[in-house]
Design a protein around this motif. Structure first.
Motif, PDB file in Angstrom:
ATOM      1  N   ASN A  11     111.926 -63.347  91.202  1.00 30.29           N
ATOM      2  CA  ASN A  11     110.821 -63.810  90.356  1.00 30.29           C
ATOM      3  C   ASN A  11     109.518 -63.917  91.133  1.00 30.29           C
ATOM      4  N   ALA A  12     109.395 -63.214  92.246  1.00 29.91           N
ATOM      5  CA  ALA A  12     108.189 -63.288  93.079  1.00 29.91           C
ATOM      6  C   ALA A  12     106.960 -62.789  92.328  1.00 29.91           C
ATOM      7  N   ALA A  13     107.112 -61.794  91.485  1.00 32.63           N
ATOM      8  CA  ALA A  13     105.955 -61.255  90.734  1.00 32.63           C
ATOM      9  C   ALA A  13     105.387 -62.316  89.804  1.00 32.63           C
ATOM     10  N   LEU A  14     106.263 -63.098  89.180  1.00 33.51           N
ATOM     11  CA  LEU A  14     105.807 -64.158  88.287  1.00 33.51           C
ATOM     12  C   LEU A  14     105.093 -65.263  89.061  1.00 33.51           C
ATOM     13  N   VAL A  15     105.651 -65.632  90.223  1.00 38.00           N
ATOM     14  CA  VAL A  15     105.037 -66.691  91.040  1.00 38.00           C
ATOM     15  C   VAL A  15     103.687 -66.221  91.570  1.00 38.00           C
ATOM     16  N   MET A  16     103.596 -64.982  92.022  1.00 42.08           N
ATOM     17  CA  MET A  16     102.332 -64.468  92.567  1.00 42.08           C
ATOM     18  C   MET A  16     101.269 -64.301  91.477  1.00 42.08           C
ATOM     19  N   ALA A  17     101.688 -64.075  90.248  1.00 45.09           N
ATOM     20  CA  ALA A  17     100.728 -63.899  89.161  1.00 45.09           C
ATOM     21  C   ALA A  17     100.033 -65.209  88.819  1.00 45.09           C
ATOM     22  N   ASP A  18     100.784 -66.307  88.875  1.00 42.86           N
ATOM     23  CA  ASP A  18     100.202 -67.605  88.534  1.00 42.86           C
ATOM     24  C   ASP A  18     100.820 -68.676  89.444  1.00 42.86           C
ATOM     25  N   PRO A  19     100.334 -68.869  90.676  1.00 44.04           N
ATOM     26  CA  PRO A  19     100.954 -69.788  91.635  1.00 44.04           C
ATOM     27  C   PRO A  19     100.674 -71.275  91.351  1.00 44.04           C
ATOM     28  N   ALA A  20      99.640 -71.596  90.601  1.00 46.96           N
ATOM     29  CA  ALA A  20      99.283 -73.002  90.369  1.00 46.96           C
ATOM     30  C   ALA A  20     100.404 -73.768  89.653  1.00 46.96           C
ATOM     31  N   PRO A  21     100.961 -73.264  88.551  1.00 50.76           N
ATOM     32  CA  PRO A  21     102.052 -74.008  87.912  1.00 50.76           C
ATOM     33  C   PRO A  21     103.286 -74.129  88.821  1.00 50.76           C
ATOM     34  N   PHE A  22     103.572 -73.070  89.583  1.00 45.37           N
ATOM     35  CA  PHE A  22     104.722 -73.117  90.483  1.00 45.37           C
ATOM     36  C   PHE A  22     104.548 -74.224  91.527  1.00 45.37           C
ATOM     37  N   VAL A  23     103.388 -74.300  92.148  1.00 43.67           N
ATOM     38  CA  VAL A  23     103.121 -75.323  93.174  1.00 43.67           C
ATOM     39  C   VAL A  23     103.115 -76.714  92.549  1.00 43.67           C
ATOM     40  N   PHE A  25     104.727 -77.762  89.834  1.00 40.53           N
ATOM     41  CA  PHE A  25     106.102 -78.158  89.514  1.00 40.53           C
ATOM     42  C   PHE A  25     106.904 -78.478  90.782  1.00 40.53           C
ATOM     43  N   ALA A  26     106.659 -77.730  91.852  1.00 45.14           N
ATOM     44  CA  ALA A  26     107.366 -78.007  93.108  1.00 45.14           C
ATOM     45  C   ALA A  26     106.985 -79.388  93.634  1.00 45.14           C
ATOM     46  N   ILE A  27     105.714 -79.724  93.597  1.00 39.53           N
ATOM     47  CA  ILE A  27     105.265 -81.048  94.056  1.00 39.53           C
ATOM     48  C   ILE A  27     105.797 -82.136  93.138  1.00 39.53           C
ATOM     49  N   LEU A  28     105.748 -81.904  91.829  1.00 40.69           N
ATOM     50  CA  LEU A  28     106.221 -82.895  90.864  1.00 40.69           C
ATOM     51  C   LEU A  28     107.712 -83.184  91.052  1.00 40.69           C
ATOM     52  N   PHE A  29     108.526 -82.138  91.145  1.00 42.99           N
ATOM     53  CA  PHE A  29     109.971 -82.345  91.296  1.00 42.99           C
ATOM     54  C   PHE A  29     110.323 -82.894  92.679  1.00 42.99           C
TER      55      PHE A  29
END
Length: 106
Positions: A11-23, A25-29
């Motif tokens: 899923n690297a393409a999805l993370v690279m397309a929009d990294p803000a939600p990924f980061v 959610f990682a901080i939140l969890f």
């Protein structure tokens, strides 16, 4: 762990397309997991701290008792100090002597 790395790679393409939600959610969890772990371990930490405090008090009490005790008097009372030895081993001569002392009635 290998599965997590494989999932991120797939899923690297999805993370690279929009990294803000990924980061976010990682901080939140990550913070949520830390808070939940801290909540469940607070009681255990408090219990261990109270045990340490109690041991420190016991150590200071024992040191105070040790200083007040007289140096010539042992801390454990010794009442009867007798040495108990096993009986002497039987030899052939002793067996003959015992036999002579107790004649066999037959």
């Amino acid at each position: 762990m290998h599965d997590l790395i494989a999932f991120i790679q797939s899923n690297a393409a999805l993370v690279m397309a929009d990294p803000a939600p990924f980061v976010s959610f990682a901080i939140l969890f990550g913070c949520g997991g830390f808070a939940v772990g801290r909540y469940f371990l607070t009681e255990r930490i408090a219990n261990l701290e109270s045990r340490i405090a109690r041991r420190d008090e016991e150590i200071t009490d024992l040191k105070a008792k040790q200083k007040t005790a007289e140096p010539g008097v042992p801390l454990v009372p010794l009442f009867e100090m007798t040495e108990i030895l096993p009986p002497a081993p039987l030899t052939f001569d002793r067996l003959l002597v015992q036999r002579k002392e107790k004649p066999h009635v037959g």
